[in-house]
Design an enzyme around this catalytic site. Structure first.
Site, short mmCIF file in Angstrom:
data_model
loop_
_atom_site.label_atom_id
_atom_site.label_comp_id
_atom_site.label_asym_id
_atom_site.label_seq_id
_atom_site.Cartn_x
_atom_site.Cartn_y
_atom_site.Cartn_z
N GLU A 114 0.84 -1.20 0.00
CA GLU A 114 0.00 0.00 0.00
C GLU A 114 0.87 1.25 0.00
OE1 GLU A 114 -4.20 -1.26 2.03
OE2 GLU A 114 -2.66 -0.55 3.38
N CYS B 80 3.61 8.74 0.67
CA CYS B 80 4.08 7.86 1.74
C CYS B 80 4.26 6.48 1.12
CB CYS B 80 3.07 7.84 2.88
SG CYS B 80 3.50 6.65 4.18
N CYS C 142 5.82 -6.47 7.23
CA CYS C 142 6.88 -5.96 8.11
C CYS C 142 7.22 -7.01 9.15
CB CYS C 142 6.43 -4.68 8.80
SG CYS C 142 7.75 -3.89 9.77
N CYS D 25 5.66 -4.43 15.95
CA CYS D 25 5.18 -3.37 16.85
C CYS D 25 3.72 -3.68 17.17
CB CYS D 25 5.33 -1.99 16.22
SG CYS D 25 7.05 -1.52 15.90
N CYS E 208 0.65 -1.60 15.70
CA CYS E 208 0.65 -1.31 14.26
C CYS E 208 -0.01 -2.45 13.50
CB CYS E 208 2.09 -1.13 13.79
SG CYS E 208 2.25 -0.80 12.02
N GLU F 99 10.24 -1.85 7.34
CA GLU F 99 11.29 -1.15 8.07
C GLU F 99 12.43 -0.83 7.09
OE1 GLU F 99 12.07 0.40 10.90
OE2 GLU F 99 14.04 0.56 10.03
N HIS G 168 8.01 6.24 20.73
CA HIS G 168 6.77 5.76 21.36
C HIS G 168 6.83 5.50 22.86
CE1 HIS G 168 5.18 5.84 17.40
NE2 HIS G 168 5.78 4.75 16.99
N CYS H 37 -1.19 6.50 9.66
CA CYS H 37 -0.02 5.78 10.18
C CYS H 37 -0.45 4.53 10.91
CB CYS H 37 0.74 6.63 11.19
SG CYS H 37 1.50 8.05 10.48
N1 SAH Z 1 9.21 0.83 10.29
C1 SAH Z 1 9.42 2.25 10.22
C2 SAH Z 1 8.59 2.90 9.16
C3 SAH Z 1 7.10 2.88 9.41
S1 SAH Z 1 6.64 4.52 9.64
C4 SAH Z 1 9.19 2.84 11.59
O1 SAH Z 1 8.78 2.12 12.48
O2 SAH Z 1 9.50 4.00 11.81
C5 SAH Z 1 5.08 4.38 10.31
C6 SAH Z 1 4.96 5.19 11.59
O3 SAH Z 1 3.63 5.00 12.12
C7 SAH Z 1 5.91 4.71 12.67
O4 SAH Z 1 6.33 5.81 13.44
C8 SAH Z 1 5.01 3.81 13.47
O5 SAH Z 1 5.50 3.55 14.77
C9 SAH Z 1 3.73 4.60 13.46
N2 SAH Z 1 2.55 3.82 13.79
C10 SAH Z 1 2.38 2.49 13.73
N3 SAH Z 1 1.13 2.17 14.12
C11 SAH Z 1 0.51 3.32 14.44
C12 SAH Z 1 -0.79 3.65 14.88
N4 SAH Z 1 -1.70 2.71 15.07
N5 SAH Z 1 -1.08 4.95 15.09
C13 SAH Z 1 -0.16 5.92 14.88
N6 SAH Z 1 1.08 5.67 14.45
C14 SAH Z 1 1.41 4.39 14.24
#
Ligand code: SAH
Length: 348
Positions: A97, A110, A117, A121, A124, A165, A221, A338
């Site tokens: 996506e 984006c 991935c 996390c 996510c 990532e 986070h 995100c």
């Molecule tokens: N793997 C990389 C790139 C992904 S960026 C990273 O972790 O930075 C996507 C961003 O959205 C990251 O900062 C991730 O932690 C954040 N993210 C993931 N799930 C989310 C959610 N449910 N709400 C808000 N941000 C979220």
């Protein structure tokens, strides 16, 4: 980590240097490689047939030896706020996506760096559907090309913040950033190209050595080790103290201000103790904190914080002299925000 090889996905697996050297190996001059690269990335060609300044025989030879795949839009959703989300099918059938966020003056893309991935996390959606493979540099670039062509407008900003990532797919991600930046590519200013990592430390150190003025974001986070270990188990082996040191060295080496992403989750990372730890972690270092309310993921036990807590974090950081912004979510009505990019990475 499975790499995207040219055997699997054709020319989009290769860096520009690799294209040039493979051409040289079969006796093709460097200008031919340059022409192909410009067709691929500056003009966003969908096939070799479009490359009319190449001899027909060469075009035929290339489609045999180095197939060219352009992503197919499987589905497109448009949000009330103008955000568009694309489900794309890549050359081998893998799905990713990408999200386009238009404003009056900008068009931000984006893009994903992996199909799925592996980082796990907990808050996510992406990781829940597993992990298929890393993308080739050309597959990362193509997502922005799809967006530019769909809008009929040039992309002005790119964030590598979709699925995956980027620092587990370092070479392809950096080469994609260089193509975004290049005159033979999309010609986007380096400062308008941002990569986000959950904190793969060896690659942050490597990134600090790259000469371009690219922007770095780190998903923090929580500044409490136990909390972060729980919600981001994939980076347990890179403790906060070392993350702090790596970011300080990065800022010192580059003079650039990295961003910490902090998604507020009710009862998880939004207490006064968490705020105190965040202030201690960020104050007196060159950085910027980006606060965002967690985006709701269906079926998840993690939920956004209250606006009061968001405000308390903003004020607490400001009082400590930490640069902070609150980020608005876009496209949440179409699950484009995100952490909501979850399309299962599967094959045809
Ligand atoms: N793997 C990389 C790139 C992904 S960026 C990273 O972790 O930075 C996507 C961003 O959205 C990251 O900062 C991730 O932690 C954040 N993210 C993931 N799930 C989310 C959610 N449910 N709400 C808000 N941000 C979220």
């Amino acid at each position: 980590m499975q790499r995207a090889t040219a055997d699997l996905i054709g020319i989009k697996a290769l860096s520009r240097d690799e294209i040039t050297s493979q051409f040289a190996e079969v006796g093709l001059p460097a200008f031919r490689a340059k022409q192909v690269i410009q067709w691929l990335y500056q003009k966003g060609a969908h096939s070799y047939d479009e490359m009319t300044n190449l001899p027909l025989a060469l075009r035929e030879q290339l489609s045999e030896s180095l197939p060219l795949h352009f992503p197919e839009i499987v589905r497109k959703q448009v949000s009330q706020d103008g955000t568009r989300k694309y489900l794309l099918r890549l050359g081998d059938g893998a799905l990713v996506e990408s999200v386009a966020m238009p404003t009056k003056t900008r068009l931000s893309a984006c893009v994903s760096t992996q199909a799925g991935c592996p980082m796990r996390c907990q808050f996510c959606a992406t990781g829940r559907n597993g992990y298929t493979r890393s993308l080739g540099c050309g597959e990362i670039v193509d997502q922005a090309t799809v967006i530019a062509q769909d809008f009929g407008q040039r992309v002005t900003n790119v964030v590598l913040m979709g699925q995956g990532e980027p620092f587990l797919n370092y070479d392809a991600s950096i080469e994609a950033m260089r193509i975004f930046n290049s005159k033979d590519g999309l010609g986007i200013g380096a400062r308008h190209i941002t990569v986000s990592t959950c904190g793969i430390l060896p690659q942050i150190r490597r990134f600090a050595q790259e000469p371009e003025q690219f922007t770095l974001a780190v998903s923090l986070h929580s500044a409490v080790q136990e909390t972060r270990d729980r919600i981001m188990p994939g980076v347990r082996s890179y403790p906060l103290e070392r993350l702090h040191d790596s970011i300080a060295s990065y800022a010192e080496a580059t003079g650039r201000r990295p961003t910490y992403e902090y998604a507020l989750m009710a009862g998880i990372n939004d207490s006064d103790a968490e705020l105190k730890a965040l202030v201690a972690f960020t104050r007196r270092t060159l950085c910027h904190v980006n606060l965002i309310q967690l985006n709701e993921v269906k079926g998840s036990s993690y939920h956004p914080s209250t606006d009061e807590r968001l405000n308390a974090f903003k004020i607490g950081l400001e009082r400590a002299g930490v640069e902070v912004t609150v980020r608005e979510s876009r496209g949440s009505d179409i699950d484009a925000a995100c952490g909501q990019l979850k399309q299962k990475a599967s094959r045809k």
